[in-house]
Design a protein around this motif. Structure first.
Motif, mmCIF file in Angstrom:
data_model
loop_
_atom_site.group_PDB
_atom_site.id
_atom_site.type_symbol
_atom_site.label_atom_id
_atom_site.label_comp_id
_atom_site.label_asym_id
_atom_site.label_seq_id
_atom_site.Cartn_x
_atom_site.Cartn_y
_atom_site.Cartn_z
ATOM 1 N N ASN A 19 3.190 5.867 -3.027
ATOM 2 C CA ASN A 19 4.353 6.638 -3.477
ATOM 3 C C ASN A 19 4.399 6.727 -5.000
ATOM 4 O O ASN A 19 4.658 7.802 -5.573
ATOM 5 C CB ASN A 19 5.648 5.981 -2.979
ATOM 6 C CG ASN A 19 5.826 6.062 -1.481
ATOM 7 O OD1 ASN A 19 5.170 6.866 -0.809
ATOM 8 N ND2 ASN A 19 6.701 5.245 -0.936
ATOM 9 N N LEU A 20 4.162 5.608 -5.658
ATOM 10 C CA LEU A 20 4.227 5.566 -7.120
ATOM 11 C C LEU A 20 3.137 6.418 -7.747
ATOM 12 O O LEU A 20 3.376 7.121 -8.739
ATOM 13 C CB LEU A 20 4.112 4.119 -7.597
ATOM 14 C CG LEU A 20 5.329 3.231 -7.306
ATOM 15 C CD1 LEU A 20 4.996 1.767 -7.529
ATOM 16 C CD2 LEU A 20 6.504 3.640 -8.182
ATOM 17 N N LEU A 21 1.939 6.373 -7.198
ATOM 18 C CA LEU A 21 0.841 7.179 -7.735
ATOM 19 C C LEU A 21 1.160 8.668 -7.636
ATOM 20 O O LEU A 21 0.806 9.448 -8.529
ATOM 21 C CB LEU A 21 -0.457 6.858 -6.989
ATOM 22 C CG LEU A 21 -1.088 5.501 -7.334
ATOM 23 C CD1 LEU A 21 -2.174 5.152 -6.330
ATOM 24 C CD2 LEU A 21 -1.660 5.513 -8.749
ATOM 25 N N GLU A 22 1.834 9.057 -6.575
ATOM 26 C CA GLU A 22 2.206 10.474 -6.437
ATOM 27 C C GLU A 22 3.201 10.896 -7.506
ATOM 28 O O GLU A 22 3.175 12.049 -7.957
ATOM 29 C CB GLU A 22 2.769 10.721 -5.042
ATOM 30 C CG GLU A 22 1.696 10.727 -3.960
ATOM 31 C CD GLU A 22 2.228 10.985 -2.571
ATOM 32 O OE1 GLU A 22 1.482 11.515 -1.730
ATOM 33 O OE2 GLU A 22 3.407 10.635 -2.303
ATOM 34 N N GLY A 41 0.813 -1.215 0.000
ATOM 35 C CA GLY A 41 0.000 0.000 0.000
ATOM 36 C C GLY A 41 0.838 1.253 0.000
ATOM 37 O O GLY A 41 0.580 2.199 -0.766
ATOM 38 N N ALA A 42 1.868 1.287 0.849
ATOM 39 C CA ALA A 42 2.719 2.471 0.948
ATOM 40 C C ALA A 42 3.469 2.724 -0.354
ATOM 41 O O ALA A 42 3.571 3.866 -0.825
ATOM 42 C CB ALA A 42 3.703 2.311 2.102
ATOM 43 N N GLY A 64 8.397 2.886 8.105
ATOM 44 C CA GLY A 64 8.295 3.875 7.031
ATOM 45 C C GLY A 64 6.922 3.960 6.418
ATOM 46 O O GLY A 64 6.764 4.428 5.285
ATOM 47 N N VAL A 65 5.890 3.520 7.164
ATOM 48 C CA VAL A 65 4.517 3.521 6.657
ATOM 49 C C VAL A 65 3.690 4.477 7.515
ATOM 50 O O VAL A 65 3.485 4.237 8.702
ATOM 51 C CB VAL A 65 3.901 2.102 6.702
ATOM 52 C CG1 VAL A 65 2.451 2.132 6.234
ATOM 53 C CG2 VAL A 65 4.724 1.146 5.839
ATOM 54 N N THR A 66 3.241 5.556 6.904
ATOM 55 C CA THR A 66 2.466 6.566 7.624
ATOM 56 C C THR A 66 1.154 6.825 6.900
ATOM 57 O O THR A 66 1.001 6.498 5.722
ATOM 58 C CB THR A 66 3.251 7.885 7.753
ATOM 59 O OG1 THR A 66 3.603 8.352 6.433
ATOM 60 C CG2 THR A 66 4.526 7.687 8.562
ATOM 61 N N PHE A 67 0.221 7.434 7.622
ATOM 62 C CA PHE A 67 -1.110 7.687 7.075
ATOM 63 C C PHE A 67 -1.528 9.137 7.329
ATOM 64 O O PHE A 67 -1.176 9.718 8.361
ATOM 65 C CB PHE A 67 -2.144 6.753 7.729
ATOM 66 C CG PHE A 67 -1.907 5.303 7.438
ATOM 67 C CD1 PHE A 67 -2.507 4.681 6.359
ATOM 68 C CD2 PHE A 67 -1.057 4.548 8.248
ATOM 69 C CE1 PHE A 67 -2.277 3.341 6.083
ATOM 70 C CE2 PHE A 67 -0.818 3.210 7.983
ATOM 71 C CZ PHE A 67 -1.420 2.603 6.899
ATOM 72 N N GLN A 68 -2.282 9.681 6.367
ATOM 73 C CA GLN A 68 -2.870 11.001 6.578
ATOM 74 C C GLN A 68 -4.051 10.917 7.545
ATOM 75 O O GLN A 68 -4.348 11.878 8.234
ATOM 76 C CB GLN A 68 -3.355 11.599 5.249
ATOM 77 C CG GLN A 68 -2.291 12.319 4.444
ATOM 78 C CD GLN A 68 -1.416 11.350 3.673
ATOM 79 O OE1 GLN A 68 -1.868 10.284 3.260
ATOM 80 N NE2 GLN A 68 -0.151 11.694 3.492
#
Length: 586
Positions: free
Chosen positions: A150-153, A145-146, A282-286
């Motif tokens: 990143n790739l979509l951004e 998911g993370a 290294g996995v964070t969420f808004q």
């Protein structure tokens, strides 16, 4: 370059149709692929094979017509027909080498595009119930998911990362009673610990925290706790009925306030641990979205009412059912039980209605493979409410099977016999864990080899890639030690000196990065980027072993240093997107 070639072919086809050399009613899509072997050019298309049947012609004849009608493009050296009718495009040497300064100029933004046009995407992943520490199975969903986010951004999408916190479901009550019973056992011996309770050491730790903070405040007589209950599994009973009765007993004996204190202690302790664990990974969420907020906001009732208003709800045996079979699901779904309590499905539709109302252009749910049945029932709800199903996508992540040597590690959250994500990270490191989790396609089973992940050898893919990056850094340190300098500006005038086979192959591989990045992002397949980095590292190591970089000829030296630094930049960019570090020495 692909777009230019597509336009060139499209213009040629229009001309051929206007001059009656090809039919006017052709149906086609021009696909341009980068070739894997430079002998077949730099790009190729199968358009002639696609059109041959429609034109009632031999594919090679169609290919020749297209080539004859092609306009000029200064970067094209030659165009040839290959095999049954493929058209191969050979670019000029100077054009191929342009990728090197482009990479160095763009830096960590190389390959990024605006394809996403700032469309808003919500991607929800992990969302493990806060009933225990994250285990190695959750880690794969977290890494996938993370990395996908990143790739979509990089493609210009605005991405919101979200974790759905199931803080209101039945399992949370099972956790609460498990904590409470462990707490009771700190003061007196229990006659029995429920089969369906959570038994991990973390439950005991939470119980001890309760004891430290509240003393014996929550202690109740053993006879009052266990009297007049159904039989547990050991007594040939139903363990689920037994644990549910214990939950009800705990609520009765403790009262609303004290039960809430025990319940919250379990949820908040475990959720805090999950947040810390993921952050260290290294996995964070808004956003951490609590299920309980769906009740207070009225979203669950709103979703049910919408179904009632559209006549998609019926009553049976005292319960409310959604007519999911009318919209392709395998069976109808209960939204409100006969006791008036809403179901997990009711929470699911309330949550997705909430996301739609937040106005996202795309909503992606990353589910474990065991949740594959959730997708059709959610789509059924969206269909029933006339919501755009194309905005909703489910990506399934298969299980990660952990091996220690030849031994397969069994996992069970309730029994407490599992390897946590934290333990895995401690043993193999964050970098190896992140890379190994996404090196296979998400819907394929993953055998996680602990010994390989820990090894410092070329067989370990993440070590192999990081070593390539560190080697470039080592070369630049050697340059200083030998009192040479790297004239980057001057090197750009002498890239034509890069004529060795290893150099040409490395340049070709650098040219593939942008396409790989786009495919990885838009297909939701980060493993493509992982594979690319392995191949790039292999090409670099081959070059390193075949040629000297710090040579006496200053023009050749600068050109080679420029090439390997462009390679270093791409390695660093790719690793960063995968959540893996790029060490400067190893």
């Amino acid at each position: 370059m692909k777009q230019q070639l597509q336009h060139l072919i499209h213009t040629a086809l229009q001309q051929l149709q206007q001059t009656d050399k090809l039919p006017t009613d052709l149906s086609y899509e021009i696909k341009i692929d980068r070739t894997r072997d430079e002998k077949h050019g730099d790009f190729a298309t199968n358009i002639a094979l696609i059109l041959a049947k429609q034109a009632s012609m031999n594919p090679r004849q169609v290919a020749q017509l297209i080539i004859d009608a092609l306009g000029t493009l200064d970067v094209l050296e030659t165009v040839e027909i290959a095999g049954p009718g493929f058209i191969n495009f050979y670019l000029t040497k100077n054009h191929n080498q342009k990728v090197i300064p482009e990479i160095l100029q763009a830096g960590d933004k190389y390959g990024h595009t605006s394809i996403g046009a700032n469309q808003r995407i919500n991607i929800e992943y992990v969302s493990a119930n806060p009933t225990g520490p994250l285990h190695v199975g959750h880690g794969r969903g977290a890494a996938f998911g993370a990395t996908s986010a990143n790739l979509l951004e990089t493609m210009g999408f605005q991405v919101d990362r979200e974790y759905y916190v199931n803080d209101a479901g039945r399992q949370m009550h099972v956790l609460a009673v498990s904590v409470w019973l462990r707490y009771i056992s700190l003061f007196q011996d229990l006659p029995h610990f429920p089969t369906s309770s959570y038994k991990g050491d973390y439950v005991i730790d939470i119980a001890k925290e309760l004891q430290t903070k509240h003393g014996n405040h929550f202690v109740k007589p053993i006879t009052e706790i266990f009297s007049n209950l159904s039989k547990d599994k050991d007594d040939d009973g139903d363990p689920e009925i037994y644990i549910d009765e214990l939950v009800k007993r705990a609520q009765e004996l403790l009262g609303e306030r004290d039960y809430s204190l025990v319940f919250d202690a379990g949820v908040q302790t475990i959720l805090g641990d999950i947040k810390e664990d993921l952050a260290e990974f290294g996995v964070t969420f808004q956003r951490w979205f609590p299920e309980s907020s769906l009740v207070t906001s009225g979203d669950i009732q709103k979703s049910i009412k919408k179904l009632q208003d559209t006549k998609h709800i019926y009553e049976k045996d005292g319960a409310l059912w959604f007519k999911a079979t009318d919209f392709g699901d395998e069976k109808d779904r209960v939204v409100v039980r006969e006791n008036g309590i809403t179901t997990y499905f009711a929470s699911d539709i309330g949550y997705h209605l909430n996301k739609y109302e937040r106005g996202y252009d795309q909503m992606i749910d990353v589910f474990g493979a065991d949740h594959h049945g959730y997708a059709p029932r959610i789509r059924a709800f969206l269909d029933a409410e006339g919501l755009d199903k194309n905005k909703f996508k489910v990506l399934l992540v298969q299980f990660a099977i952990l091996y220690r040597g030849k031994e397969k590690i069994q996992m069970s959250t309730r029994s407490g016999k599992f390897v946590t994500l934290r333990e895995l990270r401690k043993e193999v490191g964050n970098d190896a864990a992140r890379f190994f989790y996404i090196m296979r396609k998400n819907d394929q089973h993953l055998d996680f080899d602990l010994e390989l992940a820990k090894s410092q050898s070329n067989d370990n893919p993440v070590y192999y890639i990081q070593y390539a990056h560190a080697r470039v850094c080592s070369v630049m340190r050697q340059l200083v030690e030998k009192e040479f300098t790297w004239d980057k500006e001057n090197s750009l005038k002498h890239l034509g000196l890069l004529s060795e086979e290893h150099e040409k192959q490395l340049i070709r591989k650098l040219q593939e990065y942008s396409d790989t990045l786009e495919k990885s992002a838009l297909r939701y397949e980060p493993h493509l980027l992982a594979t690319y980095l392995q191949e790039l590292a292999q090409d670099f190591h081959s070059y390193y072993n075949a040629q000297q970089f710090i040579v006496e000829n200053p023009q050749l030296r600068d050109a080679r240093l420029t090439l390997i630094n462009a390679t270093k930049q791409i390695l660093e960019n790719g690793l960063l997107l995968l959540g893996v570090s790029a060490p400067t020495e190893m």
